[in-house]
Design a protein around this motif. Structure first.
Motif, PDB file in Angstrom:
ATOM      1  N   LEU A  40      21.930  95.051 -20.076  1.00 40.65           N
ATOM      2  CA  LEU A  40      22.072  94.211 -18.886  1.00 40.65           C
ATOM      3  C   LEU A  40      20.841  93.332 -18.666  1.00 40.65           C
ATOM      4  O   LEU A  40      20.971  92.143 -18.333  1.00 40.65           O
ATOM      5  N   ALA A  41      19.647  93.883 -18.845  1.00 38.57           N
ATOM      6  CA  ALA A  41      18.416  93.114 -18.630  1.00 38.57           C
ATOM      7  C   ALA A  41      18.296  91.972 -19.643  1.00 38.57           C
ATOM      8  O   ALA A  41      17.950  90.842 -19.272  1.00 38.57           O
ATOM      9  N   PHE A  42      18.585  92.248 -20.910  1.00 45.00           N
ATOM     10  CA  PHE A  42      18.499  91.184 -21.922  1.00 45.00           C
ATOM     11  C   PHE A  42      19.514  90.093 -21.607  1.00 45.00           C
ATOM     12  O   PHE A  42      19.186  88.901 -21.627  1.00 45.00           O
ATOM     13  N   ALA A  43      20.738  90.498 -21.296  1.00 38.47           N
ATOM     14  CA  ALA A  43      21.783  89.522 -21.009  1.00 38.47           C
ATOM     15  C   ALA A  43      21.435  88.669 -19.785  1.00 38.47           C
ATOM     16  O   ALA A  43      21.622  87.445 -19.797  1.00 38.47           O
ATOM     17  N   PRO A  50      29.775  87.052 -19.275  1.00 37.63           N
ATOM     18  CA  PRO A  50      30.417  88.189 -18.598  1.00 37.63           C
ATOM     19  C   PRO A  50      30.526  89.456 -19.445  1.00 37.63           C
ATOM     20  O   PRO A  50      30.354  90.558 -18.917  1.00 37.63           O
ATOM     21  N   MET A  51      30.799  89.334 -20.739  1.00 35.53           N
ATOM     22  CA  MET A  51      30.967  90.535 -21.571  1.00 35.53           C
ATOM     23  C   MET A  51      29.668  91.291 -21.791  1.00 35.53           C
ATOM     24  O   MET A  51      29.678  92.423 -22.270  1.00 35.53           O
ATOM     25  N   HIS A  52      28.538  90.655 -21.420  1.00 35.74           N
ATOM     26  CA  HIS A  52      27.231  91.309 -21.541  1.00 35.74           C
ATOM     27  C   HIS A  52      26.674  91.762 -20.199  1.00 35.74           C
ATOM     28  O   HIS A  52      25.686  92.493 -20.155  1.00 35.74           O
ATOM     29  N   LEU A  53      27.320  91.332 -19.107  1.00 35.67           N
ATOM     30  CA  LEU A  53      26.783  91.600 -17.764  1.00 35.67           C
ATOM     31  C   LEU A  53      27.693  92.401 -16.839  1.00 35.67           C
ATOM     32  O   LEU A  53      27.208  93.091 -15.961  1.00 35.67           O
ATOM     33  N   ASP A  54      28.998  92.280 -17.039  1.00 37.41           N
ATOM     34  CA  ASP A  54      29.944  92.830 -16.072  1.00 37.41           C
ATOM     35  C   ASP A  54      30.973  93.695 -16.794  1.00 37.41           C
ATOM     36  O   ASP A  54      31.737  93.199 -17.621  1.00 37.41           O
ATOM     37  N   GLU A  55      30.993  94.967 -16.455  1.00 34.61           N
ATOM     38  CA  GLU A  55      31.879  95.900 -17.159  1.00 34.61           C
ATOM     39  C   GLU A  55      33.359  95.566 -16.944  1.00 34.61           C
ATOM     40  O   GLU A  55      34.155  95.699 -17.879  1.00 34.61           O
ATOM     41  N   SER A  67      29.177  94.991 -23.926  1.00 37.06           N
ATOM     42  CA  SER A  67      28.522  94.927 -25.236  1.00 37.06           C
ATOM     43  C   SER A  67      27.237  94.129 -25.121  1.00 37.06           C
ATOM     44  O   SER A  67      27.121  93.233 -24.283  1.00 37.06           O
ATOM     45  N   GLY A  68      26.302  94.484 -25.957  1.00 33.90           N
ATOM     46  CA  GLY A  68      25.043  93.760 -25.998  1.00 33.90           C
ATOM     47  C   GLY A  68      25.220  92.414 -26.677  1.00 33.90           C
ATOM     48  O   GLY A  68      26.089  92.239 -27.531  1.00 33.90           O
ATOM     49  N   SER A  69      24.396  91.479 -26.306  1.00 28.94           N
ATOM     50  CA  SER A  69      24.377  90.167 -26.941  1.00 28.94           C
ATOM     51  C   SER A  69      24.011  90.311 -28.420  1.00 28.94           C
ATOM     52  O   SER A  69      23.200  91.159 -28.800  1.00 28.94           O
ATOM     53  N   GLY A  70      24.599  89.474 -29.243  1.00 34.74           N
ATOM     54  CA  GLY A  70      24.208  89.439 -30.646  1.00 34.74           C
ATOM     55  C   GLY A  70      22.737  89.110 -30.808  1.00 34.74           C
ATOM     56  O   GLY A  70      22.060  89.604 -31.717  1.00 34.74           O
ATOM     57  N   TRP A  71      22.223  88.286 -29.896  1.00 34.20           N
ATOM     58  CA  TRP A  71      20.797  87.937 -29.959  1.00 34.20           C
ATOM     59  C   TRP A  71      19.932  89.139 -29.585  1.00 34.20           C
ATOM     60  O   TRP A  71      18.833  89.286 -30.111  1.00 34.20           O
ATOM     61  N   HIS A  72      20.422  89.984 -28.709  1.00 32.07           N
ATOM     62  CA  HIS A  72      19.717  91.230 -28.391  1.00 32.07           C
ATOM     63  C   HIS A  72      19.669  92.102 -29.644  1.00 32.07           C
ATOM     64  O   HIS A  72      18.619  92.662 -29.992  1.00 32.07           O
TER      65      HIS A  72
END
Length: 163
Positions: A40-43, A50-55, A67-72
């Motif tokens: 959540l913090a990285f996103a 939304p797919m990285h921040l909101d369930e 899911s985590g960002s690909g960049w994360h």
């Protein structure tokens, strides 16, 4: 001697040179646990989708869950590379990344492992005091599922007297 022995806890300060990276499996590094809060913090900072921040939104996405960002994931891979071997290598940097592929989602609670293979190692024609090592790095979760692959060359000094 294989590089895994060279970078053991009994000899952590030995500098790895070009000659320590023959083609083949170099090593496996990790584990690295990933938390929901990290995702959540990285996103929130770098990839506020939304797919990285909101369930709830993530459950409706093609990823079917937070899911985590690909960049994360790429950032985690770089950290695992640095902790595993880059900071012990006579690295001169990289001219770039040839390819990055996101294969499966990074999930909260994943325990990551990094497999590192040397695809190619060659001496630079224009600067024979260094070599170019092409690495393939694969991040896997605890079930062995590949989440991300990266192929990238790194410039590494050759051992003194090797020229």
């Amino acid at each position: 001697m294989r590089p895994q022995s060279v970078i053991s806890a009994s000899n952590p300060k030995m500098t790895l040179t070009f000659e320590d990276f023959p083609p083949g499996r170099f090593g496996t590094f990790g584990p690295r646990h990933v938390t929901r809060d990290e995702i959540l913090a990285f996103a929130a900072e770098f990839d506020p989708q939304p797919m990285h921040l909101d369930e709830n939104a993530a459950s409706q996405s093609m990823l079917r869950g937070l899911s985590g960002s690909g960049w994360h994931l790429c950032s985690l891979m770089m950290r695992m590379m640095a902790d595993g071997f880059i900071t012990r290598a006579a690295s001169l940097g990289s001219p770039g990344v040839d390819e990055v592929r996101w294969l499966s989602p990074l999930r909260p609670g994943d325990d990551l492992m990094l497999d590192v293979d040397v695809l190619e190692a060659r001496t630079s024609k224009s600067r024979p005091e260094l070599g170019i090592v092409k690495f393939k790095c694969t991040v896997r979760n605890a079930t062995g599922q590949a989440l991300c692959e990266m192929t990238s060359p790194i410039l590494i000094k050759r051992r003194e007297g090797a020229v």
